[in-house]
Design a protein around this motif. Sequence first.
Motif, short mmCIF file in Angstrom:
data_model
loop_
_atom_site.label_atom_id
_atom_site.label_comp_id
_atom_site.label_asym_id
_atom_site.label_seq_id
_atom_site.Cartn_x
_atom_site.Cartn_y
_atom_site.Cartn_z
N TRP A 13 0.84 -1.21 0.00
CA TRP A 13 0.00 0.00 0.00
C TRP A 13 0.87 1.26 0.00
N LEU A 14 1.91 1.25 0.82
CA LEU A 14 2.77 2.43 0.92
C LEU A 14 3.48 2.72 -0.41
N LEU A 15 3.86 1.66 -1.14
CA LEU A 15 4.63 1.83 -2.37
C LEU A 15 3.75 1.79 -3.62
N ALA A 16 2.42 1.79 -3.44
CA ALA A 16 1.51 1.74 -4.59
C ALA A 16 1.72 2.96 -5.49
N PRO A 17 1.64 2.77 -6.82
CA PRO A 17 1.86 3.91 -7.72
C PRO A 17 0.77 4.97 -7.64
N ASP A 18 -0.46 4.54 -7.37
CA ASP A 18 -1.59 5.48 -7.26
C ASP A 18 -2.03 5.57 -5.80
N ASN A 19 -1.92 6.76 -5.26
CA ASN A 19 -2.35 7.03 -3.88
C ASN A 19 -1.51 6.31 -2.83
N GLY A 20 -0.33 5.82 -3.19
CA GLY A 20 0.57 5.24 -2.21
C GLY A 20 1.16 6.33 -1.33
N ALA A 21 1.40 6.02 -0.07
CA ALA A 21 1.87 7.04 0.88
C ALA A 21 3.21 7.63 0.47
N VAL A 22 4.11 6.81 -0.08
CA VAL A 22 5.43 7.31 -0.47
C VAL A 22 5.30 8.35 -1.58
N ASN A 23 4.53 8.04 -2.61
CA ASN A 23 4.34 8.99 -3.71
C ASN A 23 3.57 10.23 -3.25
N GLU A 24 2.61 10.04 -2.35
CA GLU A 24 1.86 11.18 -1.83
C GLU A 24 2.77 12.12 -1.04
N LEU A 25 3.67 11.56 -0.25
CA LEU A 25 4.62 12.39 0.50
C LEU A 25 5.55 13.15 -0.45
N LEU A 26 5.98 12.48 -1.50
CA LEU A 26 6.84 13.17 -2.49
C LEU A 26 6.08 14.30 -3.16
N GLU A 27 4.82 14.08 -3.48
CA GLU A 27 4.00 15.14 -4.07
C GLU A 27 3.85 16.32 -3.10
N ALA A 28 3.57 15.99 -1.82
CA ALA A 28 3.38 17.04 -0.82
C ALA A 28 4.66 17.83 -0.59
N ALA A 29 5.82 17.19 -0.76
CA ALA A 29 7.10 17.87 -0.55
C ALA A 29 7.59 18.59 -1.80
N GLY A 30 6.77 18.60 -2.85
CA GLY A 30 7.17 19.26 -4.08
C GLY A 30 8.13 18.45 -4.92
N LEU A 31 8.19 17.15 -4.67
CA LEU A 31 9.08 16.26 -5.41
C LEU A 31 8.28 15.25 -6.22
N GLY A 32 7.18 15.73 -6.78
CA GLY A 32 6.30 14.84 -7.53
C GLY A 32 6.98 14.16 -8.70
N SER A 33 8.04 14.77 -9.24
CA SER A 33 8.74 14.16 -10.37
C SER A 33 9.42 12.85 -9.97
N LEU A 34 9.63 12.65 -8.66
CA LEU A 34 10.27 11.42 -8.19
C LEU A 34 9.26 10.30 -7.93
N ALA A 35 7.95 10.62 -7.99
CA ALA A 35 6.92 9.60 -7.78
C ALA A 35 7.11 8.48 -8.81
N HIS A 36 6.86 7.24 -8.36
CA HIS A 36 7.26 6.11 -9.19
C HIS A 36 6.41 4.89 -8.87
N ASP A 37 6.37 3.96 -9.80
CA ASP A 37 5.78 2.65 -9.55
C ASP A 37 6.90 1.78 -9.00
N TRP A 38 7.12 1.86 -7.70
CA TRP A 38 8.30 1.30 -7.08
C TRP A 38 8.40 -0.21 -7.24
N LEU A 39 7.30 -0.90 -7.13
CA LEU A 39 7.32 -2.36 -7.24
C LEU A 39 6.99 -2.86 -8.64
N GLY A 40 6.56 -1.97 -9.51
CA GLY A 40 6.18 -2.37 -10.86
C GLY A 40 7.24 -2.10 -11.91
N ASP A 41 8.30 -1.38 -11.55
CA ASP A 41 9.38 -1.06 -12.48
C ASP A 41 10.54 -2.02 -12.20
N PRO A 42 11.01 -2.75 -13.22
CA PRO A 42 12.10 -3.71 -12.98
C PRO A 42 13.35 -3.07 -12.39
#
Length: 299
Positions: free
Chosen positions: A128-157
């Motif tokens: 859940w935390l590493l989910a590409p859509d609405n995952g907490a990690v990506n949401e935190l990156l978006e909130a910190a202004g680092l949305g460009s680093l948001a990623h599909d962490w478990l779906g990218d080889p």
Amino acid sequence: MRTDRKVAYLPYLAPGLVLFTGVIGIPFLMNIYTSFTEWPGVGTPEWVGLDNYAKLAEDGEFWASFRHNALVIVGMAIVPTVMGLVLAAALTDLIQRHFGPRVASVLRACLYLPQVLPIVIGGIVWSWLLAPDNGAVNELLEAAGLGSLAHDWLGDPSTALPSVLVVMVWIQIGFPLVVFMSGLQRVEPSLYEAAEMDGASWARRFWHITLPQIRPEIFVVLLWTTIAALKVFGPIYVLTKGGPGGATSVPSYYSYQNFFDKTEVGYGSAISTVLTLVIIALTVVFLRFQHRDLGEEER
């Protein structure tokens, strides 16, 4: 007298020996036999000799899974051991001395918590935390202004295995921490006090007092965590199922795939047999190093 004493121990060892033979010994021998056959799991196994092992030697997926396993050893053995050492020394030599044993115990319990959580629960939470859509990690990156680093962490080889390794470090770090803190209880506190009075920094006290005093615990932790890394299955199954594209496959999961998904039980048995032999060989090497180290210390 020594012989009589050893014979007297046998009745107490017998239940464990019977259990070991029934649960581990006989199934392992059956697995070795099956590895020399071609068998879909039903019917009569067909003897094929060394064909499965010859196929194994040329199987790129199998060797790739072993390379992934080498990285898993880093995430489940080496990194947790180093971090556990530093944290145990800090909790014992700094936190416990300056803030009291209660604070140190609370922090130790918090760090050990992932060890007592079921792997399935921990894996689902991290997915859940590493989910590409609405995952907490990506949401935190978006909130910190680092949305460009948001990623599909478990779906990218390219990021799946590093992401799994982060989870494994989180799971594993509590075990070495508790073992090392237990080992540090037998270190004479006056050694730290004398070193501190002589002006030794925390880093010097760690290097010259902590490390030499708990070498037996370091050997035990490295052996235990390395074996756990070689046979790891749960986190891989829950988080990625060996994907994407085999990027996180390890020998234990690859064996499972051949056993149940492909119903190639003979080939899966060959994989698990090789993995078991590697674990046994590594255990023997660890024990020899430990025995030699303890022997040099006694001299």
